[in-house]
Design a protein around this motif. Sequence first.
Motif, PDB file in Angstrom:
ATOM      1  N   ILE A 285      26.892 -55.181 -15.113  1.00  8.15           N
ATOM      2  CA  ILE A 285      26.104 -55.255 -16.358  1.00  8.15           C
ATOM      3  C   ILE A 285      24.950 -54.256 -16.318  1.00  8.15           C
ATOM      4  CG2 ILE A 285      24.576 -56.749 -17.706  1.00  8.15           C
ATOM      5  CD1 ILE A 285      26.443 -59.099 -16.857  1.00  8.15           C
ATOM      6  N   VAL A 286      24.261 -54.173 -15.184  1.00 14.04           N
ATOM      7  CA  VAL A 286      23.157 -53.208 -15.052  1.00 14.04           C
ATOM      8  C   VAL A 286      23.700 -51.783 -15.147  1.00 14.04           C
ATOM      9  CG1 VAL A 286      21.460 -52.280 -13.426  1.00 14.04           C
ATOM     10  CG2 VAL A 286      21.646 -54.739 -13.752  1.00 14.04           C
ATOM     11  N   ALA A 287      24.822 -51.561 -14.488  1.00 13.77           N
ATOM     12  CA  ALA A 287      25.413 -50.214 -14.484  1.00 13.77           C
ATOM     13  C   ALA A 287      25.797 -49.765 -15.885  1.00 13.77           C
ATOM     14  CB  ALA A 287      26.640 -50.190 -13.585  1.00 13.77           C
ATOM     15  N   LEU A 288      26.164 -50.727 -16.729  1.00 13.40           N
ATOM     16  CA  LEU A 288      26.608 -50.395 -18.092  1.00 13.40           C
ATOM     17  C   LEU A 288      25.498 -50.588 -19.124  1.00 13.40           C
ATOM     18  CD1 LEU A 288      30.209 -51.936 -18.109  1.00 13.40           C
ATOM     19  CD2 LEU A 288      29.496 -49.645 -17.493  1.00 13.40           C
ATOM     20  N   HIS A 289      24.250 -50.602 -18.642  1.00 16.46           N
ATOM     21  CA  HIS A 289      23.108 -50.745 -19.551  1.00 16.46           C
ATOM     22  C   HIS A 289      23.225 -52.009 -20.404  1.00 16.46           C
ATOM     23  CE1 HIS A 289      21.699 -46.782 -18.368  1.00 16.46           C
ATOM     24  NE2 HIS A 289      22.951 -46.388 -18.488  1.00 16.46           N
ATOM     25  N   HIS A 290      23.526 -53.110 -19.731  1.00 16.32           N
ATOM     26  CA  HIS A 290      23.573 -54.454 -20.322  1.00 16.32           C
ATOM     27  C   HIS A 290      24.735 -54.652 -21.287  1.00 16.32           C
ATOM     28  CE1 HIS A 290      19.825 -55.565 -18.373  1.00 16.32           C
ATOM     29  NE2 HIS A 290      19.427 -54.335 -18.653  1.00 16.32           N
ATOM     30  N   GLU A 291      25.716 -53.835 -21.185  1.00 17.16           N
ATOM     31  CA  GLU A 291      26.956 -54.077 -21.926  1.00 17.16           C
ATOM     32  C   GLU A 291      27.747 -55.165 -21.193  1.00 17.16           C
ATOM     33  OE1 GLU A 291      28.398 -52.741 -24.915  1.00 17.16           O
ATOM     34  OE2 GLU A 291      29.482 -54.564 -24.378  1.00 17.16           O
ATOM     35  N   GLN A 292      28.082 -56.244 -21.903  1.00 20.40           N
ATOM     36  CA  GLN A 292      28.751 -57.366 -21.244  1.00 20.40           C
ATOM     37  C   GLN A 292      30.147 -57.637 -21.787  1.00 20.40           C
ATOM     38  OE1 GLN A 292      26.323 -60.862 -20.654  1.00 20.40           O
ATOM     39  NE2 GLN A 292      24.454 -59.664 -20.790  1.00 20.40           N
ATOM     40  N   ASP A 293      30.597 -56.824 -22.704  1.00 17.60           N
ATOM     41  CA  ASP A 293      31.926 -57.030 -23.279  1.00 17.60           C
ATOM     42  C   ASP A 293      32.971 -56.438 -22.339  1.00 17.60           C
ATOM     43  OD1 ASP A 293      34.169 -57.322 -24.762  1.00 17.60           O
ATOM     44  OD2 ASP A 293      33.359 -56.430 -26.595  1.00 17.60           O
TER      45      ASP A 293
ATOM     46  N   LEU B 248      40.710 -55.605 -15.694  1.00 18.25           N
ATOM     47  CA  LEU B 248      40.113 -55.172 -16.960  1.00 18.25           C
ATOM     48  C   LEU B 248      38.877 -54.312 -16.730  1.00 18.25           C
ATOM     49  CD1 LEU B 248      40.280 -58.278 -19.336  1.00 18.25           C
ATOM     50  CD2 LEU B 248      41.274 -56.029 -19.740  1.00 18.25           C
ATOM     51  N   ALA B 249      38.076 -54.706 -15.741  1.00 20.17           N
ATOM     52  CA  ALA B 249      36.806 -54.000 -15.529  1.00 20.17           C
ATOM     53  C   ALA B 249      36.988 -52.680 -14.785  1.00 20.17           C
ATOM     54  CB  ALA B 249      35.835 -54.894 -14.764  1.00 20.17           C
ATOM     55  N   PHE B 250      37.841 -52.678 -13.783  1.00 20.87           N
ATOM     56  CA  PHE B 250      37.819 -51.549 -12.849  1.00 20.87           C
ATOM     57  C   PHE B 250      39.056 -50.654 -12.895  1.00 20.87           C
ATOM     58  CE2 PHE B 250      35.018 -54.732 -10.897  1.00 20.87           C
ATOM     59  CZ  PHE B 250      33.862 -53.978 -10.816  1.00 20.87           C
ATOM     60  N   ILE B 251      40.129 -51.115 -13.463  1.00 20.06           N
ATOM     61  CA  ILE B 251      41.384 -50.340 -13.428  1.00 20.06           C
ATOM     62  C   ILE B 251      41.740 -49.884 -14.842  1.00 20.06           C
ATOM     63  CG2 ILE B 251      43.851 -50.473 -12.810  1.00 20.06           C
ATOM     64  CD1 ILE B 251      42.072 -50.528 -10.405  1.00 20.06           C
TER      65      ILE B 251
ATOM     66  N   ARG C  65      37.857 -47.999 -21.982  1.00 18.62           N
ATOM     67  CA  ARG C  65      38.110 -48.406 -23.371  1.00 18.62           C
ATOM     68  C   ARG C  65      36.988 -47.967 -24.302  1.00 18.62           C
ATOM     69  NH1 ARG C  65      39.383 -52.207 -20.025  1.00 18.62           N
ATOM     70  NH2 ARG C  65      41.574 -52.724 -19.769  1.00 18.62           N
ATOM     71  N   ASP C  66      35.820 -47.714 -23.750  1.00 16.02           N
ATOM     72  CA  ASP C  66      34.699 -47.225 -24.553  1.00 16.02           C
ATOM     73  C   ASP C  66      34.104 -46.024 -23.815  1.00 16.02           C
ATOM     74  OD1 ASP C  66      32.137 -46.786 -25.723  1.00 16.02           O
ATOM     75  OD2 ASP C  66      32.248 -48.798 -26.606  1.00 16.02           O
ATOM     76  N   GLN C  67      34.299 -44.851 -24.366  1.00 13.20           N
ATOM     77  CA  GLN C  67      33.904 -43.625 -23.662  1.00 13.20           C
ATOM     78  C   GLN C  67      32.400 -43.546 -23.448  1.00 13.20           C
ATOM     79  OE1 GLN C  67      36.658 -42.005 -22.748  1.00 13.20           O
ATOM     80  NE2 GLN C  67      35.373 -40.837 -21.362  1.00 13.20           N
ATOM     81  N   ARG C  68      31.633 -44.040 -24.426  1.00 15.18           N
ATOM     82  CA  ARG C  68      30.168 -43.982 -24.297  1.00 15.18           C
ATOM     83  C   ARG C  68      29.709 -44.851 -23.135  1.00 15.18           C
ATOM     84  NH1 ARG C  68      26.129 -47.124 -25.461  1.00 15.18           N
ATOM     85  NH2 ARG C  68      27.510 -48.689 -26.372  1.00 15.18           N
ATOM     86  N   VAL C  69      30.259 -46.071 -23.076  1.00 12.59           N
ATOM     87  CA  VAL C  69      29.906 -46.999 -21.997  1.00 12.59           C
ATOM     88  C   VAL C  69      30.303 -46.412 -20.650  1.00 12.59           C
ATOM     89  CG1 VAL C  69      30.465 -49.262 -20.997  1.00 12.59           C
ATOM     90  CG2 VAL C  69      30.018 -49.051 -23.444  1.00 12.59           C
ATOM     91  N   HIS C  70      31.467 -45.803 -20.596  1.00 11.99           N
ATOM     92  CA  HIS C  70      31.974 -45.271 -19.331  1.00 11.99           C
ATOM     93  C   HIS C  70      31.139 -44.088 -18.843  1.00 11.99           C
ATOM     94  CE1 HIS C  70      35.029 -44.594 -16.275  1.00 11.99           C
ATOM     95  NE2 HIS C  70      34.944 -43.312 -16.560  1.00 11.99           N
TER      96      HIS C  70
END
Lengths: 141, 202
Positions: free
Chosen positions: A35-43, A120-123, A127-132
């Motif tokens: 969550i921290v790594a993705l700037h609080h993105e939790q989806d 879903l999370a790591f492999i 799914r969202d280029q901005r988040v990645h």
Amino acid sequence: MMLALGLADWTAGLFHLLTHAFFKALLFLGAGSVIVALHHEQDLLKMGGLRKKLPITAFTMLIGVAAIIGVPFFSGWYSKDMILATVYTHFGEKHAWLFCILAFGTVILTAYYMTRLWLLAFIGMPRDQRVHEEAHESPFV
Amino acid sequence: MTFPLIILAVFSIAVAWGTPIWNAHASYLEHALKRDAPLIRDMRVIIPLIEREDHRDADTAEWLGLGCAILGIIIALGQHLRNVLAVVSDVYLAQILRQRLYFDTLYDWLFTKPTVELSRAVGVFDKNGARSVSEGETSDPRSGFGLRPDYTLDGAFTGAGRLVAFAGKRLAPLQTGSLRGYIAVLGLTVVSSLAILWVLSR
């Protein structure tokens, strides 16, 4: 744990409590790291392909997943096996089959949702280029 | 945050290990807990459990639990792979249909390209192909190999024709009644004859 205590196997219940403490803490901390790594993105459905961006988190969470599933030689395997053995010894008793189904069904569900979570999370593909693109490994401490 | 993760991961693996490691009932932690377990006064509950303890049951439960875990993992993997395949098939199927099942590409490789290459090879000996490249008349860079027209078969025949045309052009004045031509030939003949006589008289 409660199932083991309910079947009067104090040791199995406490054993699982202790092993569970480590791998569940690991999984919660890993989730926090993501969550921290993705700037609080939790989806979870916006994640994917984070293994290369968060290699340490991915690897340690995989260990936590293996432990909670009960993969042999991980801590969860020893304690879960003890509870399952206790439940299984009651199989012939009245209504005890229900507890067996609950216990083994829970094993299937746990293996399913934890594996799916990690995949879903790591492999796969992001799914969202901005988040990645903004993802980064957590600090050392 | 990665340091606590690593510490917890180490304990998540090894906190329940015993000797031998592959024996689920040889855990040091389990033995320690059993040793320190509190006495339970209501033995009506405990005694039947102890009597019923059977290793065959434990082994069966162990394998059954492992089978259930593998089943859960397989379902999750299957779902994940199905989603991945759906995405991949969407992308690639659309691409395949967009390319009309790659029929044109296949046709191009099997028939068009060999034919074009053969034509290029034959085009070396072709006047038009060679000229078009040497003079830059065409927009297709594949036509002809750029040999000069003089070096082709066409060039050889054209050269012979040009030679005959040149000779004919030079000899034509002798038959057209041109006085200037006659005088020039006569003069050259006289000069040549005198030169020959001078050489022979020496």
